[in-house]
Design a protein around this motif. Structure first.
Motif, mmCIF file in Angstrom:
data_model
loop_
_atom_site.group_PDB
_atom_site.id
_atom_site.type_symbol
_atom_site.label_atom_id
_atom_site.label_comp_id
_atom_site.label_asym_id
_atom_site.label_seq_id
_atom_site.Cartn_x
_atom_site.Cartn_y
_atom_site.Cartn_z
ATOM 1 N N ALA A 1 -27.154 20.288 34.352
ATOM 2 C CA ALA A 1 -28.557 20.693 34.535
ATOM 3 C C ALA A 1 -29.485 19.553 34.156
ATOM 4 N N ALA A 2 -30.664 19.524 34.792
ATOM 5 C CA ALA A 2 -31.679 18.520 34.466
ATOM 6 C C ALA A 2 -33.044 19.065 34.843
ATOM 7 N N THR A 3 -34.068 18.469 34.231
ATOM 8 C CA THR A 3 -35.456 18.788 34.571
ATOM 9 C C THR A 3 -36.109 17.519 35.085
ATOM 10 N N VAL A 4 -36.810 17.636 36.221
ATOM 11 C CA VAL A 4 -37.549 16.488 36.735
ATOM 12 C C VAL A 4 -39.042 16.817 36.715
ATOM 13 N N PHE A 5 -39.815 15.894 36.177
ATOM 14 C CA PHE A 5 -41.265 16.037 36.144
ATOM 15 C C PHE A 5 -41.868 15.139 37.222
ATOM 16 N N LEU A 6 -42.612 15.751 38.129
ATOM 17 C CA LEU A 6 -43.341 14.994 39.143
ATOM 18 C C LEU A 6 -44.769 14.863 38.647
ATOM 19 N N THR A 7 -45.188 13.646 38.365
ATOM 20 C CA THR A 7 -46.497 13.472 37.741
ATOM 21 C C THR A 7 -47.012 12.074 38.026
ATOM 22 N N ARG A 8 -47.990 11.651 37.248
ATOM 23 C CA ARG A 8 -48.486 10.276 37.358
ATOM 24 C C ARG A 8 -48.376 9.613 35.996
ATOM 25 N N VAL A 9 -48.032 8.371 35.996
ATOM 26 C CA VAL A 9 -48.000 7.573 34.783
ATOM 27 C C VAL A 9 -49.011 6.455 34.962
ATOM 28 N N ALA A 10 -50.088 6.517 34.180
ATOM 29 C CA ALA A 10 -51.176 5.536 34.297
ATOM 30 C C ALA A 10 -51.664 5.418 35.744
ATOM 31 N N GLY A 11 -51.764 6.553 36.410
ATOM 32 C CA GLY A 11 -52.309 6.588 37.771
ATOM 33 C C GLY A 11 -51.294 6.470 38.884
ATOM 34 N N ALA A 12 -50.059 6.065 38.595
ATOM 35 C CA ALA A 12 -49.053 5.849 39.641
ATOM 36 C C ALA A 12 -48.104 7.043 39.725
ATOM 37 N N PRO A 13 -47.789 7.519 40.962
ATOM 38 C CA PRO A 13 -46.834 8.621 41.095
ATOM 39 C C PRO A 13 -45.482 8.267 40.462
ATOM 40 N N ALA A 14 -44.939 9.204 39.688
ATOM 41 C CA ALA A 14 -43.724 8.897 38.945
ATOM 42 C C ALA A 14 -42.841 10.129 38.827
ATOM 43 N N MET A 15 -41.564 9.859 38.495
ATOM 44 C CA MET A 15 -40.600 10.924 38.225
ATOM 45 C C MET A 15 -40.013 10.663 36.827
ATOM 46 N N LEU A 16 -40.014 11.690 35.996
ATOM 47 C CA LEU A 16 -39.364 11.605 34.701
ATOM 48 C C LEU A 16 -38.256 12.642 34.660
ATOM 49 N N ILE A 17 -37.053 12.215 34.341
ATOM 50 C CA ILE A 17 -35.905 13.117 34.325
ATOM 51 C C ILE A 17 -35.452 13.309 32.889
ATOM 52 N N GLY A 18 -35.135 14.541 32.533
ATOM 53 C CA GLY A 18 -34.687 14.803 31.177
ATOM 54 C C GLY A 18 -34.151 16.195 31.025
ATOM 55 N N HIS A 19 -34.195 16.691 29.799
ATOM 56 C CA HIS A 19 -33.684 18.035 29.478
ATOM 57 C C HIS A 19 -34.400 18.527 28.231
ATOM 58 N N PRO A 20 -34.432 19.866 28.013
ATOM 59 C CA PRO A 20 -35.104 20.387 26.820
ATOM 60 C C PRO A 20 -34.528 19.747 25.556
ATOM 61 N N ALA A 21 -35.409 19.363 24.641
ATOM 62 C CA ALA A 21 -34.964 18.693 23.419
ATOM 63 C C ALA A 21 -34.430 19.700 22.402
#
Length: 387
Positions: A367-387
């Motif tokens: 399992a994984a969680t992907v965050f679709l967002t912006r980092v300092a204005g640029a479209p980005a993907m952050l992948i992780g899991h609940p801590a």
């Protein structure tokens, strides 16, 4: 709208008990059988009430909902019992012993207030809604504390009550109403009524109310239950100018300290997703201060930090990857890690989670969680899991 009166007769109550657990798929067969012994209109009303009670169990709990009476709008617009109980507790702790509940609906808030030991005048101008409120106070053994009156709230004299609670109608023929002055009654009228109350008042408003619409002499509280934002409340007679986010169950309350916006910084090892009530209350800076973090982007309510600091006001995720937005790269990474259970969250992205899921076709045991967002204005993907 269905008249409740036939359901309050001995025959109607017996029929309600009989159809209590009717499976919706079996309704036609049940109705056909019951119409041999009871009037068709009464059978239809009982089955309709059974459906409403089943829907209302989410808000009121199965035990109360199974005894109460509802209208379709009443189920939709009534306050969740846990939220109403929290508000009633605040009032009782403030020494309030009597409340005029204006726009009472089917009586959810009046019930909570009465259970807190507060005497209630519950007012609604709709005859069937007022009848449901009266039947509910009786069904739950609270009629000694709850008087229900069918009237226009603007005509009611509240002088004999410690406080008022106003829950204006925020829906019209075209759906939700966003302008507080288009509420029924308007917010300005409710504020005037609140200011006249001897010990205080609570006005239930939409969570999206602009902060600039909050009067200077009011406290503003945003409430979530189980992570879902339920409402905002304007309190009078408490702490003028205070802003708070309250999370249920708990309750846990975060108060504004007037902190400046957090600085934008590169992604750290952890991402914090603040509770919706925290975001609505504009208290993301307070959460960032708690966890020693900053923002991924100046306009997005994701907090990032290098260390884990558990907080009830945000969900923490450990981030394993930070990539520019690229569907092919995400698909390859998920395939390599055998991720088949994919949670997609987005904030500040135009990409729809279901569309992304179709494109990456997750497969595998992990399992994984992907965050679709912006980092300092640029479209980005952050992948992780609940801590």
């Amino acid at each position: 709208m269905t008249d409740l009166a036939p359901l309050l007769t001995p025959e109607g109550r017996a029929l309600l008990d009989e159809v209590r657990d009717t499976d919706p798929a079996q309704e036609l067969a049940v109705a056909t059988r019951l119409r041999r012994e009871h009037p068709a209109a009464l059978v239809s009303a009982a089955l309709g009430q059974a459906r409403l009670r089943q829907r209302a169990a989410v808000k009121f709990g199965a035990e109360d909902a199974g005894r109460m009476f509802f209208t379709p709008n009443g189920v939709e617009q009534s306050t969740r019992a846990s939220v109403a109980a929290y508000r009633a507790r605040r009032m009782a702790e403030a020494g309030i012993t009597s409340v005029a509940d204006l726009c009472c609906g089917i009586g959810g808030d009046a019930i909570a207030l009465a259970r807190a030991g507060i005497r209630v005048l519950a007012v609604d101008r709709d005859p069937q809604t007022a009848a449901a409120a009266r039947a509910n106070a009786d069904a739950l053994g609270l009629s000694g504390l709850v008087e229900v009156r069918e009237a226009d709230v603007t005509d009611v004299d509240t002088a004999g009550f410690d406080a008022v609670f106003v829950d204006p109608a925020r829906r019209g023929g075209r759906g939700r109403i966003f302008d507080p002055e288009a509420y029924s009654p308007p917010l300005s009228w409710a504020i005037s009524a609140a200011r006249r109350a001897p010990l205080g008042a609570a006005l239930k408003v939409a969570p999206g109310i602009p902060h600039e619409a909050v009067p200077e002499d009011a406290e503003a509280e945003w409430i979530s239950d189980g992570g879902d934002v339920k409402e905002a409340v304007l309190w009078f007679g408490t702490e003028p100018g205070a802003v708070r986010a309250t999370l249920l169950p708990g309750p846990r309350t975060l108060l504004s300290r007037g902190l400046p916006d957090p600085e934008v910084r590169p992604p750290g090892r952890y991402l914090y997703e603040p509770d919706g009530a925290v975001i609505r209350a504009h208290l993301v800076a307070e959460v960032a201060d708690q966890v020693g973090g900053g923002l991924l982007d100046a306009t997005i309510a994701y907090v990032t930090a290098d260390t884990l600091h558990p907080t009830p006001y945000a969900t923490a995720y450990e981030i394993t990857d930070h990539l520019p937005f690229n569907v092919k790269k995400l698909k390859a990474l998920l395939r390599e890690r055998q991720v088949g259970i994919l949670t997609v969250k987005k904030r500040g992205s135009a990409v729809e989670p279901e569309e992304l899921r179709k494109k990456v076709k997750p497969q595998g045991p992990h399992a994984a969680t992907v965050f679709l967002t912006r980092v300092a204005g640029a479209p980005a993907m952050l992948i992780g899991h609940p801590a």
